[in-house]
Design an enzyme around this catalytic site. Structure first.
Site, PDB file in Angstrom:
ATOM      1  N   PRO A  12      -6.030  -3.984  -8.825  1.00 26.26           N
ATOM      2  CA  PRO A  12      -4.883  -4.905  -9.389  1.00 26.26           C
ATOM      3  C   PRO A  12      -4.843  -6.135  -8.528  1.00 26.26           C
ATOM      4  CG  PRO A  12      -4.095  -2.762  -8.670  1.00 26.26           C
ATOM      5  CD  PRO A  12      -5.563  -2.566  -8.598  1.00 26.26           C
ATOM      6  N   ASN A  13      -4.458  -6.909  -9.267  1.00 27.95           N
ATOM      7  CA  ASN A  13      -4.152  -8.310  -8.581  1.00 27.95           C
ATOM      8  C   ASN A  13      -5.386  -9.015  -7.940  1.00 27.95           C
ATOM      9  OD1 ASN A  13      -1.346  -8.449  -9.558  1.00 27.95           O
ATOM     10  ND2 ASN A  13      -1.281  -6.651  -7.913  1.00 27.95           N
ATOM     11  N   ARG A  20      -3.085 -16.014  -5.449  1.00 26.35           N
ATOM     12  CA  ARG A  20      -2.244 -14.946  -4.853  1.00 26.35           C
ATOM     13  C   ARG A  20      -2.183 -15.209  -3.344  1.00 26.35           C
ATOM     14  NH1 ARG A  20      -4.481  -8.848  -4.350  1.00 26.35           N
ATOM     15  NH2 ARG A  20      -2.181  -7.891  -3.879  1.00 26.35           N
ATOM     16  N   TYR A  25      -4.904 -13.831   1.590  1.00 25.92           N
ATOM     17  CA  TYR A  25      -6.189 -13.566   1.063  1.00 25.92           C
ATOM     18  C   TYR A  25      -7.167 -14.644   0.957  1.00 25.92           C
ATOM     19  CZ  TYR A  25      -3.570  -9.469  -0.629  1.00 25.92           C
ATOM     20  OH  TYR A  25      -2.968  -8.319  -0.420  1.00 25.92           O
ATOM     21  N   ASN A  76     -12.722  -2.209  -3.794  1.00 26.40           N
ATOM     22  CA  ASN A  76     -11.327  -2.577  -3.094  1.00 26.40           C
ATOM     23  C   ASN A  76     -10.218  -2.136  -4.297  1.00 26.40           C
ATOM     24  OD1 ASN A  76      -9.098  -3.726  -2.389  1.00 26.40           O
ATOM     25  ND2 ASN A  76      -9.902  -5.886  -2.039  1.00 26.40           N
ATOM     26  N   ALA A  79      -3.612  -2.160  -4.295  1.00 26.33           N
ATOM     27  CA  ALA A  79      -2.686  -1.536  -3.988  1.00 26.33           C
ATOM     28  C   ALA A  79      -2.792  -0.064  -4.192  1.00 26.33           C
ATOM     29  CB  ALA A  79      -1.372  -2.049  -4.860  1.00 26.33           C
ATOM     30  N   HIS A 102     -11.366  -4.335   2.172  1.00 28.09           N
ATOM     31  CA  HIS A 102     -10.195  -4.822   1.937  1.00 28.09           C
ATOM     32  C   HIS A 102     -10.466  -6.386   2.550  1.00 28.09           C
ATOM     33  CE1 HIS A 102      -8.075  -1.363   0.509  1.00 28.09           C
ATOM     34  NE2 HIS A 102      -8.519  -0.723   1.489  1.00 28.09           N
ATOM     35  N   ARG A 109      -0.540  -5.691   8.512  1.00 25.50           N
ATOM     36  CA  ARG A 109       0.360  -6.038   7.580  1.00 25.50           C
ATOM     37  C   ARG A 109       1.431  -4.861   7.501  1.00 25.50           C
ATOM     38  NH1 ARG A 109      -2.519  -7.361   2.362  1.00 25.50           N
ATOM     39  NH2 ARG A 109      -0.319  -8.159   1.920  1.00 25.50           N
TER      40      ARG A 109
HETATM   41  C1  DQA Z   1      -5.926  -5.366  -0.589  1.00 24.73           C
HETATM   42  C2  DQA Z   1      -4.942  -5.062   0.409  1.00 24.73           C
HETATM   43  C3  DQA Z   1      -3.858  -4.027  -0.406  1.00 24.73           C
HETATM   44  O1  DQA Z   1      -2.861  -3.417   0.574  1.00 24.73           O
HETATM   45  C4  DQA Z   1      -3.476  -4.760  -1.455  1.00 24.73           C
HETATM   46  O2  DQA Z   1      -2.308  -4.266  -2.100  1.00 24.73           O
HETATM   47  C5  DQA Z   1      -4.261  -5.811  -2.285  1.00 24.73           C
HETATM   48  C6  DQA Z   1      -5.378  -6.184  -1.529  1.00 24.73           C
HETATM   49  C7  DQA Z   1      -7.092  -6.176   0.331  1.00 24.73           C
HETATM   50  O3  DQA Z   1      -8.340  -6.515  -0.166  1.00 24.73           O
HETATM   51  O4  DQA Z   1      -6.701  -6.863   1.357  1.00 24.73           O
HETATM   52  O5  DQA Z   1      -4.008  -5.820  -3.315  1.00 24.73           O
HETATM   53  O6  DQA Z   1      -6.799  -4.347  -0.986  1.00 24.73           O
END
Ligand code: DQA
Length: 144
Positions: A12-13, A20, A25, A76, A79, A102, A109
């Site tokens: 996700p995301n 984002r 990132y 990856n 979350a 990641h 973090r």
């Molecule tokens: C992530 C790290 C995770 O904690 C986060 O929820 C992400 C991205 C990363 O690639 O750094 O969505 O997996």
């Protein structure tokens, strides 16, 4: 000689890369990630399939479908890393060599990002190296 095939999965995301939290990132977009993965695959002479989903069940289904079709997985779980027992179980079920990536350094973090429930089903983990982590993971799997 048949080319090795790898599945690159993003949770996700990850489709929101570039928009984002660029401070966390980076400025690279999901398209940049895709371009890097495809370029790396060409260099390594391997085949890749890239998939991204915001839904846990879809990721589980893709992992299951990889059984018998792929030589390894770069994942990856985003979350879901921190709580998806379903993804852990799927990775264990197919027993394909998987590398968890990641983009950010999760250890710098929040505390809740320090633990991965999915990493025990993976050969290894690459954390905090930005998009380069995906290229390194593919390189490892291709040489394995
Ligand atoms: C992530 C790290 C995770 O904690 C986060 O929820 C992400 C991205 C990363 O690639 O750094 O969505 O997996």
């Amino acid at each position: 000689m048949t080319m090795k095939k790898f599945l690159v999965l993003n949770g996700p995301n990850i489709n929101m890369l570039g928009i984002r939290e660029p401070g966390v990132y980076g400025n690279g977009s999901y398209q940049d990630l895709e371009d890097l993965v495809r370029k790396t695959a060409r260099e390594l002479k391997v085949k890749v399939t890239l998939q991204q989903s915001n839904s846990e069940g879809q990721l589980v289904t893709w992992i299951q479908e990889a059984y018998g079709k792929y030589d390894g997985i770069v994942i990856n779980p985003a979350a879901y890393t921190h709580y998806s027992i379903a993804i852990l179980d799927a990775l264990k079920a197919v027993k394909l060599p998987a590398i968890e990536v990641h983009i950010s350094n999760v250890h710098q973090r929040e505390e809740f990002r320090h633990h991965s429930v999915t990493a025990p089903a993976c050969v290894g983990q690459i954390v905090g190296l930005g998009l380069t982590g995906y290229a390194l993971a593919l390189r490892y799997l291709a040489a394995r």
